[in-house]
Design an enzyme around this catalytic site. Structure first.
Site, mmCIF file in Angstrom:
data_model
loop_
_atom_site.group_PDB
_atom_site.id
_atom_site.type_symbol
_atom_site.label_atom_id
_atom_site.label_comp_id
_atom_site.label_asym_id
_atom_site.label_seq_id
_atom_site.Cartn_x
_atom_site.Cartn_y
_atom_site.Cartn_z
ATOM 1 N N HIS A 29 36.054 20.089 -11.233
ATOM 2 C CA HIS A 29 37.110 19.091 -11.040
ATOM 3 C C HIS A 29 36.832 17.856 -11.885
ATOM 4 O O HIS A 29 35.703 17.412 -12.003
ATOM 5 C CB HIS A 29 37.253 18.707 -9.571
ATOM 6 C CG HIS A 29 35.960 18.350 -8.902
ATOM 7 N ND1 HIS A 29 35.070 19.309 -8.463
ATOM 8 C CD2 HIS A 29 35.402 17.151 -8.621
ATOM 9 C CE1 HIS A 29 34.020 18.710 -7.925
ATOM 10 N NE2 HIS A 29 34.190 17.404 -8.023
ATOM 11 N N ASN A 70 31.340 15.893 -12.569
ATOM 12 C CA ASN A 70 29.974 16.207 -12.158
ATOM 13 C C ASN A 70 29.806 17.721 -12.196
ATOM 14 O O ASN A 70 30.547 18.437 -11.522
ATOM 15 C CB ASN A 70 29.718 15.685 -10.740
ATOM 16 C CG ASN A 70 29.954 14.180 -10.638
ATOM 17 O OD1 ASN A 70 29.611 13.436 -11.543
ATOM 18 N ND2 ASN A 70 30.550 13.736 -9.545
ATOM 19 N N HIS A 111 37.478 13.971 -12.164
ATOM 20 C CA HIS A 111 37.896 12.770 -11.436
ATOM 21 C C HIS A 111 38.591 11.835 -12.414
ATOM 22 O O HIS A 111 38.095 11.616 -13.529
ATOM 23 C CB HIS A 111 36.691 11.989 -10.916
ATOM 24 C CG HIS A 111 35.845 12.686 -9.905
ATOM 25 N ND1 HIS A 111 35.916 12.418 -8.560
ATOM 26 C CD2 HIS A 111 34.871 13.617 -10.030
ATOM 27 C CE1 HIS A 111 35.031 13.150 -7.902
ATOM 28 N NE2 HIS A 111 34.371 13.888 -8.777
ATOM 29 N N GLN A 137 27.474 17.179 -8.243
ATOM 30 C CA GLN A 137 28.628 18.011 -7.866
ATOM 31 C C GLN A 137 28.475 18.471 -6.427
ATOM 32 O O GLN A 137 27.503 19.131 -6.072
ATOM 33 C CB GLN A 137 28.737 19.229 -8.797
ATOM 34 C CG GLN A 137 29.968 20.074 -8.525
ATOM 35 C CD GLN A 137 30.161 21.211 -9.535
ATOM 36 O OE1 GLN A 137 29.243 21.535 -10.288
ATOM 37 N NE2 GLN A 137 31.335 21.788 -9.547
ATOM 38 N N ASP A 195 42.305 12.266 -4.350
ATOM 39 C CA ASP A 195 40.993 12.426 -3.692
ATOM 40 C C ASP A 195 41.074 11.795 -2.300
ATOM 41 O O ASP A 195 41.532 10.660 -2.164
ATOM 42 C CB ASP A 195 39.912 11.745 -4.559
ATOM 43 C CG ASP A 195 38.510 12.090 -4.092
ATOM 44 O OD1 ASP A 195 38.200 11.888 -2.905
ATOM 45 O OD2 ASP A 195 37.715 12.569 -4.921
HETATM 46 P P1 AMP Z 1 32.019 15.755 -6.568
HETATM 47 O O1 AMP Z 1 30.921 14.935 -5.955
HETATM 48 O O2 AMP Z 1 32.189 15.470 -8.033
HETATM 49 O O3 AMP Z 1 31.862 17.226 -6.269
HETATM 50 O O4 AMP Z 1 33.352 15.234 -5.892
HETATM 51 C C1 AMP Z 1 34.050 15.919 -4.882
HETATM 52 C C2 AMP Z 1 35.230 15.063 -4.530
HETATM 53 O O5 AMP Z 1 36.155 15.854 -3.801
HETATM 54 C C3 AMP Z 1 34.898 13.840 -3.656
HETATM 55 O O6 AMP Z 1 35.314 12.646 -4.313
HETATM 56 C C4 AMP Z 1 35.666 14.105 -2.372
HETATM 57 O O7 AMP Z 1 36.176 12.927 -1.792
HETATM 58 C C5 AMP Z 1 36.781 15.045 -2.833
HETATM 59 N N1 AMP Z 1 37.311 15.943 -1.818
HETATM 60 C C6 AMP Z 1 36.613 16.769 -1.016
HETATM 61 N N2 AMP Z 1 37.448 17.483 -0.236
HETATM 62 C C7 AMP Z 1 38.707 17.106 -0.559
HETATM 63 C C8 AMP Z 1 40.004 17.466 -0.098
HETATM 64 N N3 AMP Z 1 40.178 18.378 0.859
HETATM 65 N N4 AMP Z 1 41.082 16.868 -0.658
HETATM 66 C C9 AMP Z 1 40.908 15.933 -1.637
HETATM 67 N N5 AMP Z 1 39.717 15.543 -2.103
HETATM 68 C C10 AMP Z 1 38.617 16.114 -1.570
#
Ligand code: AMP
Length: 140
Positions: A101, A88, A103, A95, A32
């Site tokens: 995804h 999420n 985590h 989300q 992440d």
């Molecule tokens: P969510 O709030 O569960 O949708 O989490 C999305 C996650 O994706 C966050 O923790 C971001 O830091 C991560 N994220 C977004 N864009 C990227 C990316 N290009 N590479 C790696 N992680 C990402």
């Protein structure tokens, strides 16, 4: 966010960079970029699916199989104090990226990460109503 504009689909297709840890025919695992703790990573299905329940049984199994393997390495090599698996699903669940995804977040004592919710109370008989609704929808 459509599949064409999906940032995680772009990671799957190697159109944008990511620190990839593992991939197979079903999943990609990568770091992440804005972690809750150092070592925080994400497991995504290669197929564009928005929420967990939209995945096939096979896809979900492969995701959890990867999670088991990755958490073992995380526990042995990053933090043996613990970790959270968090997913999420939906805007009200937090989300932000509309590609399902999982985590995996390594935890250490006093890391300041907080998953807090207030507990609600069921009215008389309400717990059974909820359990029935969910039970009746199984195996459809
Ligand atoms: P969510 O709030 O569960 O949708 O989490 C999305 C996650 O994706 C966050 O923790 C971001 O830091 C991560 N994220 C977004 N864009 C990227 C990316 N290009 N590479 C790696 N992680 C990402």
């Amino acid at each position: 966010m459509s599949e064409e504009n999906c940032v995680f689909c772009k990671i799957v297709k190697k159109e944008i960079p990511a620190e990839i840890i593992y991939e197979d025919g079903y999943v990609v695992v990568f770091m992440d970029i804005s972690p809750a703790s150092k070592g925080h990573l994400l497991i995504i299905p290669k197929k564009h699916r928005v929420m967990f329940h939209e995945m096939s049984n096979e896809g979900a199994e492969k995701m959890m199989k990867a999670a088991r393997m990755i958490t073992e390495s995380m526990f042995n090599n990053v933090s043996d104090e613990g970790y959270n698996l968090v997913m999420n699903n939906g805007i009200h669940a937090g989300q932000e990226i509309n590609h399902c995804h999982l985590h995996i977040i390594p935890r250490v004592k006093s890391d300041g990460i907080n998953f807090h919710w207030n507990h609600v109370k069921y009215e008389e008989g309400e717990i059974t109503k909820f359990s029935k609704k969910i039970r009746n929808g199984l195996f459809n």
